[in-house]
Design an enzyme around this catalytic site. Structure first.
Site, PDB file in Angstrom:
ATOM      1  N   SER A  64      75.174  -1.053 -87.875  1.00  0.00           N
ATOM      2  CA  SER A  64      74.123  -1.630 -89.261  1.00  0.00           C
ATOM      3  C   SER A  64      74.158   0.159 -90.302  1.00  0.00           C
ATOM      4  O   SER A  64      74.325   0.798 -89.499  1.00  0.00           O
ATOM      5  CB  SER A  64      73.540  -1.935 -89.579  1.00  0.00           C
ATOM      6  OG  SER A  64      72.764  -3.061 -88.405  1.00  0.00           O
TER       7      SER A  64
HETATM    8  N1  SAH Z   1      71.917  -4.122 -83.941  1.00  0.00           N
HETATM    9  C1  SAH Z   1      73.526  -4.446 -84.708  1.00  0.00           C
HETATM   10  C2  SAH Z   1      74.197  -5.225 -85.692  1.00  0.00           C
HETATM   11  C3  SAH Z   1      75.215  -5.199 -85.522  1.00  0.00           C
HETATM   12  S1  SAH Z   1      76.206  -6.922 -86.880  1.00  0.00           S
HETATM   13  C4  SAH Z   1      73.832  -2.839 -84.365  1.00  0.00           C
HETATM   14  O1  SAH Z   1      72.893  -2.018 -84.920  1.00  0.00           O
HETATM   15  O2  SAH Z   1      75.154  -2.480 -84.389  1.00  0.00           O
HETATM   16  C5  SAH Z   1      75.551  -8.301 -86.106  1.00  0.00           C
HETATM   17  C6  SAH Z   1      75.151  -8.346 -84.927  1.00  0.00           C
HETATM   18  O3  SAH Z   1      74.846 -10.174 -84.667  1.00  0.00           O
HETATM   19  C7  SAH Z   1      76.629  -9.128 -84.828  1.00  0.00           C
HETATM   20  O4  SAH Z   1      77.811  -8.325 -83.455  1.00  0.00           O
HETATM   21  C8  SAH Z   1      77.529 -10.554 -84.700  1.00  0.00           C
HETATM   22  O5  SAH Z   1      78.278 -10.882 -83.569  1.00  0.00           O
HETATM   23  C9  SAH Z   1      75.816 -10.217 -84.046  1.00  0.00           C
HETATM   24  N2  SAH Z   1      75.427 -12.411 -83.642  1.00  0.00           N
HETATM   25  C10 SAH Z   1      75.602 -13.646 -85.352  1.00  0.00           C
HETATM   26  N3  SAH Z   1      75.393 -14.287 -85.406  1.00  0.00           N
HETATM   27  C11 SAH Z   1      74.422 -14.199 -84.098  1.00  0.00           C
HETATM   28  C12 SAH Z   1      74.423 -15.754 -83.104  1.00  0.00           C
HETATM   29  N4  SAH Z   1      73.247 -17.128 -83.800  1.00  0.00           N
HETATM   30  N5  SAH Z   1      73.196 -15.180 -82.256  1.00  0.00           N
HETATM   31  C13 SAH Z   1      73.327 -13.406 -81.407  1.00  0.00           C
HETATM   32  N6  SAH Z   1      73.668 -12.551 -82.728  1.00  0.00           N
HETATM   33  C14 SAH Z   1      74.579 -13.070 -83.407  1.00  0.00           C
END
Ligand code: SAH
Length: 213
Positions: A64
């Protein structure tokens, strides 16, 4: 895994950019200034690591934007020792920010590749989440509930009921809600069935997906 003066300098510039965009919580700004974001991205992207931009990581996901991480963290209003659930571990950057703030962090990721990579990587940097879980964030983590705060870092088409149910009284859920564009939304639990809702403008996240693969 090097964190040089150059990285630290770039990071302080990033802190000022994030501050100028409206983040006021000094503890959050300090955490942004401490976590070595370049190490959460593939090497070769140093020039991008300290720009205030989201960036691709493995498995078609993104780390993010620092401003977004700071904005969500500020809305959570955490204190050291708070029990926090994160949905979407991804690169682990947001997890590290919460650890830096002294939270007891539980974080769920549905992509096995990212789950494995980040589970190995975070402890190497000295960030020890209470637990990283490979699973589905839509159902939360009942066995560890209630939480002081829940932060969803993917765009949710709707607000999962389980997450509201797993907040303690006074607890806060920060969740971007919407399909293509998401409205940053804060729920504060005032009573067993009483939730206060606040909305904070538009953001763009990768989708919170429903099926595990
Ligand atoms: N907090 C992360 C943001 C990653 S983007 C960072 O700082 O890098 C969002 C993430 O949510 C992705 O890795 C994706 O695989 C995950 N995601 C999507 N749907 C999800 C679900 N139902 N349960 C858990 N994680 C999920």
């Amino acid at each position: 895994m090097k964190d040089t003066y150059r990285h630290q300098g770039l990071r302080q510039q990033l802190v000022e950019v994030v501050r100028a965009k409206g983040i006021e919580d000094e503890k959050v700004l300090k955490a942004i200034g401490k976590v070595p974001r370049h190490l959460f991205m593939d090497s070769g992207f140093l020039d991008h690591a300290y720009q205030d931009k989201a960036f691709p990581i493995a498995a078609d996901q993104t780390i993010s934007q620092p401003y977004t991480v700071a904005f969500q963290t500020e809305l959570l209003e955490v204190k050291p020792g708070d029990k926090i659930l994160e949905i979407g571990t991804g690169s682990g950057y947001q997890t590290a920010i919460l650890c830096e703030l002294g939270c007891r962090v539980f974080s769920i990721e549905r992509q096995n590749e990212l789950f494995k990579k980040t589970s190995k990587f975070l402890p190497k940097l000295g960030y020890r989440a209470k637990k990283l879980i490979f699973g589905d964030g839509y159902i939360g983590l009942k066995e560890e509930a209630p939480f002081k705060g829940i932060i969803v870092t993917a765009g949710a088409p709707f607000v999962p009921k389980a997450l509201l149910a797993q907040l303690e009284i006074g607890g806060r859920l920060v969740i971007p809600v919407g399909d293509n564009v998401q409205t940053m939304t804060l729920f504060i639990r005032k009573g067993p069935k009483d939730f206060e809702k606040h909305e904070f403008g538009d953001f763009r996240f990768v989708p919170l997906l429903e099926d595990k693969n």
